[in-house]
Design a protein around this motif. Structure first.
Motif, PDB file in Angstrom:
ATOM      1  N   ILE A 194       0.789  -1.290  -0.002  1.00  0.00           N
ATOM      2  CA  ILE A 194       0.153   0.287   0.281  1.00  0.00           C
ATOM      3  C   ILE A 194       1.070   1.363   0.030  1.00  0.00           C
ATOM      4  O   ILE A 194       1.812   1.371   1.022  1.00  0.00           O
ATOM      5  CB  ILE A 194      -0.894   0.081   1.009  1.00  0.00           C
ATOM      6  CG1 ILE A 194      -1.655  -1.255   1.900  1.00  0.00           C
ATOM      7  CG2 ILE A 194      -1.204   1.389   1.160  1.00  0.00           C
ATOM      8  CD1 ILE A 194      -2.008  -1.738   2.851  1.00  0.00           C
ATOM      9  N   ILE A 195       0.492   2.095  -0.916  1.00  0.00           N
ATOM     10  CA  ILE A 195       1.272   3.779  -1.150  1.00  0.00           C
ATOM     11  C   ILE A 195       0.662   4.496  -0.088  1.00  0.00           C
ATOM     12  O   ILE A 195      -0.583   4.796  -1.287  1.00  0.00           O
ATOM     13  CB  ILE A 195       2.507   3.389  -2.758  1.00  0.00           C
ATOM     14  CG1 ILE A 195       3.324   2.302  -2.593  1.00  0.00           C
ATOM     15  CG2 ILE A 195       2.765   5.133  -2.125  1.00  0.00           C
ATOM     16  CD1 ILE A 195       4.093   2.477  -2.324  1.00  0.00           C
ATOM     17  N   GLU A 196       0.394   5.068   0.763  1.00  0.00           N
ATOM     18  CA  GLU A 196      -0.234   6.208   1.280  1.00  0.00           C
ATOM     19  C   GLU A 196       0.331   7.588  -0.432  1.00  0.00           C
ATOM     20  O   GLU A 196       1.588   8.556  -0.053  1.00  0.00           O
ATOM     21  CB  GLU A 196      -0.479   6.830   2.202  1.00  0.00           C
ATOM     22  CG  GLU A 196      -1.109   8.276   3.202  1.00  0.00           C
ATOM     23  CD  GLU A 196      -1.192   8.071   4.229  1.00  0.00           C
ATOM     24  OE1 GLU A 196      -0.779   7.429   4.996  1.00  0.00           O
ATOM     25  OE2 GLU A 196      -1.106   8.949   4.242  1.00  0.00           O
ATOM     26  N   VAL A 197      -0.760   8.918  -0.495  1.00  0.00           N
ATOM     27  CA  VAL A 197      -0.031   9.234  -1.217  1.00  0.00           C
ATOM     28  C   VAL A 197      -1.469  11.001  -0.633  1.00  0.00           C
ATOM     29  O   VAL A 197      -1.966  10.572  -0.520  1.00  0.00           O
ATOM     30  CB  VAL A 197      -0.284   9.382  -2.454  1.00  0.00           C
ATOM     31  CG1 VAL A 197      -0.081  10.937  -3.914  1.00  0.00           C
ATOM     32  CG2 VAL A 197       0.234   8.469  -3.530  1.00  0.00           C
ATOM     33  N   HIS A 198      -0.281  12.038  -0.700  1.00  0.00           N
ATOM     34  CA  HIS A 198      -1.038  13.379  -0.788  1.00  0.00           C
ATOM     35  C   HIS A 198      -0.382  14.088  -1.418  1.00  0.00           C
ATOM     36  O   HIS A 198       0.862  14.149  -1.633  1.00  0.00           O
ATOM     37  CB  HIS A 198      -0.859  13.649   0.643  1.00  0.00           C
ATOM     38  CG  HIS A 198      -1.825  12.712   2.039  1.00  0.00           C
ATOM     39  ND1 HIS A 198      -3.036  12.519   2.066  1.00  0.00           N
ATOM     40  CD2 HIS A 198      -1.077  11.411   2.838  1.00  0.00           C
ATOM     41  CE1 HIS A 198      -3.225  11.065   2.901  1.00  0.00           C
ATOM     42  NE2 HIS A 198      -1.914  11.072   3.011  1.00  0.00           N
ATOM     43  N   ILE A 199      -1.540  14.485  -2.265  1.00  0.00           N
ATOM     44  CA  ILE A 199      -1.031  16.435  -3.272  1.00  0.00           C
ATOM     45  C   ILE A 199      -0.519  16.452  -2.233  1.00  0.00           C
ATOM     46  O   ILE A 199       0.858  17.572  -2.473  1.00  0.00           O
ATOM     47  CB  ILE A 199      -1.840  16.940  -3.305  1.00  0.00           C
ATOM     48  CG1 ILE A 199      -2.666  15.680  -4.589  1.00  0.00           C
ATOM     49  CG2 ILE A 199      -1.268  18.072  -5.099  1.00  0.00           C
ATOM     50  CD1 ILE A 199      -3.965  15.956  -5.288  1.00  0.00           C
ATOM     51  N   SER A 200      -0.563  17.546  -0.613  1.00  0.00           N
ATOM     52  CA  SER A 200      -0.260  18.500  -0.204  1.00  0.00           C
ATOM     53  C   SER A 200       0.572  17.836   0.485  1.00  0.00           C
ATOM     54  O   SER A 200       0.830  16.369   0.912  1.00  0.00           O
ATOM     55  CB  SER A 200      -1.417  19.523   0.994  1.00  0.00           C
ATOM     56  OG  SER A 200      -2.283  18.507   1.554  1.00  0.00           O
ATOM     57  N   ASP A 201       1.161  18.525   1.718  1.00  0.00           N
ATOM     58  CA  ASP A 201       1.793  17.955   3.402  1.00  0.00           C
ATOM     59  C   ASP A 201       0.963  17.841   4.177  1.00  0.00           C
ATOM     60  O   ASP A 201       1.199  18.715   5.243  1.00  0.00           O
ATOM     61  CB  ASP A 201       3.684  17.627   2.682  1.00  0.00           C
ATOM     62  CG  ASP A 201       4.314  17.616   4.240  1.00  0.00           C
ATOM     63  OD1 ASP A 201       3.147  16.766   5.076  1.00  0.00           O
ATOM     64  OD2 ASP A 201       4.810  18.012   4.672  1.00  0.00           O
ATOM     65  N   PRO A 202       0.353  16.986   4.688  1.00  0.00           N
ATOM     66  CA  PRO A 202      -0.523  17.119   6.040  1.00  0.00           C
ATOM     67  C   PRO A 202       0.090  17.540   7.201  1.00  0.00           C
ATOM     68  O   PRO A 202      -1.027  17.814   7.947  1.00  0.00           O
ATOM     69  CB  PRO A 202      -1.469  16.108   6.005  1.00  0.00           C
ATOM     70  CG  PRO A 202      -1.100  15.403   4.284  1.00  0.00           C
ATOM     71  CD  PRO A 202      -0.176  15.501   3.977  1.00  0.00           C
ATOM     72  N   LYS A 203       1.641  16.714   7.176  1.00  0.00           N
ATOM     73  CA  LYS A 203       2.078  16.837   8.522  1.00  0.00           C
ATOM     74  C   LYS A 203       2.813  18.999   8.699  1.00  0.00           C
ATOM     75  O   LYS A 203       2.171  19.165  10.264  1.00  0.00           O
ATOM     76  CB  LYS A 203       3.340  16.506   8.373  1.00  0.00           C
ATOM     77  CG  LYS A 203       3.038  14.900   8.510  1.00  0.00           C
ATOM     78  CD  LYS A 203       2.911  13.946   9.826  1.00  0.00           C
ATOM     79  CE  LYS A 203       2.920  12.660   9.574  1.00  0.00           C
ATOM     80  NZ  LYS A 203       1.385  12.285   9.715  1.00  0.00           N
ATOM     81  N   THR A 204       2.343  19.336   7.611  1.00  0.00           N
ATOM     82  CA  THR A 204       2.874  21.263   7.276  1.00  0.00           C
ATOM     83  C   THR A 204       1.377  21.838   7.986  1.00  0.00           C
ATOM     84  O   THR A 204       1.437  23.050   7.431  1.00  0.00           O
ATOM     85  CB  THR A 204       3.488  22.017   6.159  1.00  0.00           C
ATOM     86  OG1 THR A 204       2.462  20.997   5.509  1.00  0.00           O
ATOM     87  CG2 THR A 204       4.898  20.608   6.452  1.00  0.00           C
ATOM     88  N   ARG A 205       0.135  21.089   7.703  1.00  0.00           N
ATOM     89  CA  ARG A 205      -0.893  21.978   7.974  1.00  0.00           C
ATOM     90  C   ARG A 205      -2.258  22.247   9.174  1.00  0.00           C
ATOM     91  O   ARG A 205      -1.165  21.139  10.324  1.00  0.00           O
ATOM     92  CB  ARG A 205      -1.771  21.540   6.273  1.00  0.00           C
ATOM     93  CG  ARG A 205      -1.135  21.288   5.180  1.00  0.00           C
ATOM     94  CD  ARG A 205      -1.984  20.961   4.098  1.00  0.00           C
ATOM     95  NE  ARG A 205      -3.607  21.406   3.668  1.00  0.00           N
ATOM     96  CZ  ARG A 205      -4.504  21.284   3.019  1.00  0.00           C
ATOM     97  NH1 ARG A 205      -4.355  19.804   3.028  1.00  0.00           N
ATOM     98  NH2 ARG A 205      -5.785  21.588   3.619  1.00  0.00           N
ATOM     99  N   GLU A 206      -2.550  22.225   9.386  1.00  0.00           N
ATOM    100  CA  GLU A 206      -3.836  21.714  10.447  1.00  0.00           C
ATOM    101  C   GLU A 206      -3.565  20.736  11.998  1.00  0.00           C
ATOM    102  O   GLU A 206      -2.948  19.244  10.882  1.00  0.00           O
ATOM    103  CB  GLU A 206      -5.139  21.899  10.619  1.00  0.00           C
ATOM    104  CG  GLU A 206      -5.731  23.533   9.506  1.00  0.00           C
ATOM    105  CD  GLU A 206      -5.880  22.877   8.009  1.00  0.00           C
ATOM    106  OE1 GLU A 206      -4.624  22.188   8.108  1.00  0.00           O
ATOM    107  OE2 GLU A 206      -6.971  23.443   7.686  1.00  0.00           O
ATOM    108  N   GLY A 207      -3.005  20.993  12.726  1.00  0.00           N
ATOM    109  CA  GLY A 207      -3.174  19.942  13.969  1.00  0.00           C
ATOM    110  C   GLY A 207      -3.880  18.675  12.993  1.00  0.00           C
ATOM    111  O   GLY A 207      -3.635  17.575  13.395  1.00  0.00           O
ATOM    112  N   PHE A 208      -5.510  18.854  12.926  1.00  0.00           N
ATOM    113  CA  PHE A 208      -5.919  17.636  13.134  1.00  0.00           C
ATOM    114  C   PHE A 208      -5.874  17.080  11.790  1.00  0.00           C
ATOM    115  O   PHE A 208      -6.602  15.722  11.255  1.00  0.00           O
ATOM    116  CB  PHE A 208      -7.218  18.046  12.447  1.00  0.00           C
ATOM    117  CG  PHE A 208      -7.922  19.258  11.569  1.00  0.00           C
ATOM    118  CD1 PHE A 208      -8.042  20.380  12.103  1.00  0.00           C
ATOM    119  CD2 PHE A 208      -8.049  18.710  10.041  1.00  0.00           C
ATOM    120  CE1 PHE A 208      -8.341  21.143  10.722  1.00  0.00           C
ATOM    121  CE2 PHE A 208      -8.486  19.389   9.054  1.00  0.00           C
ATOM    122  CZ  PHE A 208      -8.597  20.941   9.371  1.00  0.00           C
TER     123      PHE A 208
END
Ligand code: CA2
Length: 141
Positions: free
Chosen positions: A95-109
């Motif tokens: 399984i490869i997880e992809v995100h276009i943005s980087d969620p870890k640099t966005r809101e805490g949730f």
């Protein structure tokens, strides 16, 4: 390889809103790029999007024995869905997880991912190229 590419809620709006975060390509553009990349690598893909958690769970369950790898951008369900985590856990393919943005640099949730513990690799913040990188990584695994 036969690869299932799954996209979660609101990704059907890609390219239509918030281009400063997600870029200007539509989900259809991304599908086209993935088809091209898969042809280059000699793989076939099944590219899907759903706004419904249960539909994503059904697709993951049905993937057992049908696919050799999964690329998943579960969108907001990444941060909330134990159901998608449990369904993915039943798969014995990478399984490869992809995100276009980087969620870890966005809101805490957005900092928690229920998919990350099951993923062979997480690709985030690379724009839609992340999907193509995921296909390359699956080829190498
Ligand atoms: O960066 C990503 O790929 C995300 O998975 C996108 C999700 C977000 O909830 C995750 O934290 C990170 C949101 C997808 C919504 O996509 C839209 C695209 C254009 C306009 C509005 C929403």
């Amino acid at each position: 390889m036969k690869i299932l590419i799954l996209n979660g809620p609101n990704l059907n709006m890609l390219g239509l809103r918030e281009p400063e975060i997600y870029g200007d390509k539509t989900l259809d553009d991304v599908k086209g790029l993935c088809i091209e990349k898969a042809q280059e690598l000699g793989h076939s893909i099944d590219f899907r999007q759903s706004n419904h958690e249960g539909e994503l769970v059904d697709w993951i369950q049905a993937a057992r024995g049908q696919f050799d790898g999964v690329v998943i951008n579960a969108a907001a369900y990444t941060h909330t869905s134990v159901a998608i985590h449990d369904a993915l856990k039943m798969l014995d393919i990478p399984i490869i997880e992809v995100h276009i943005s980087d969620p870890k640099t966005r809101e805490g949730f957005r900092h928690t991912s229920y998919i990350e513990p099951l993923a062979s690799q997480v690709i985030a913040g690379k724009g839609v190229d992340g999907y193509l990188q995921a296909l390359e990584i699956l080829s190498e695994l």
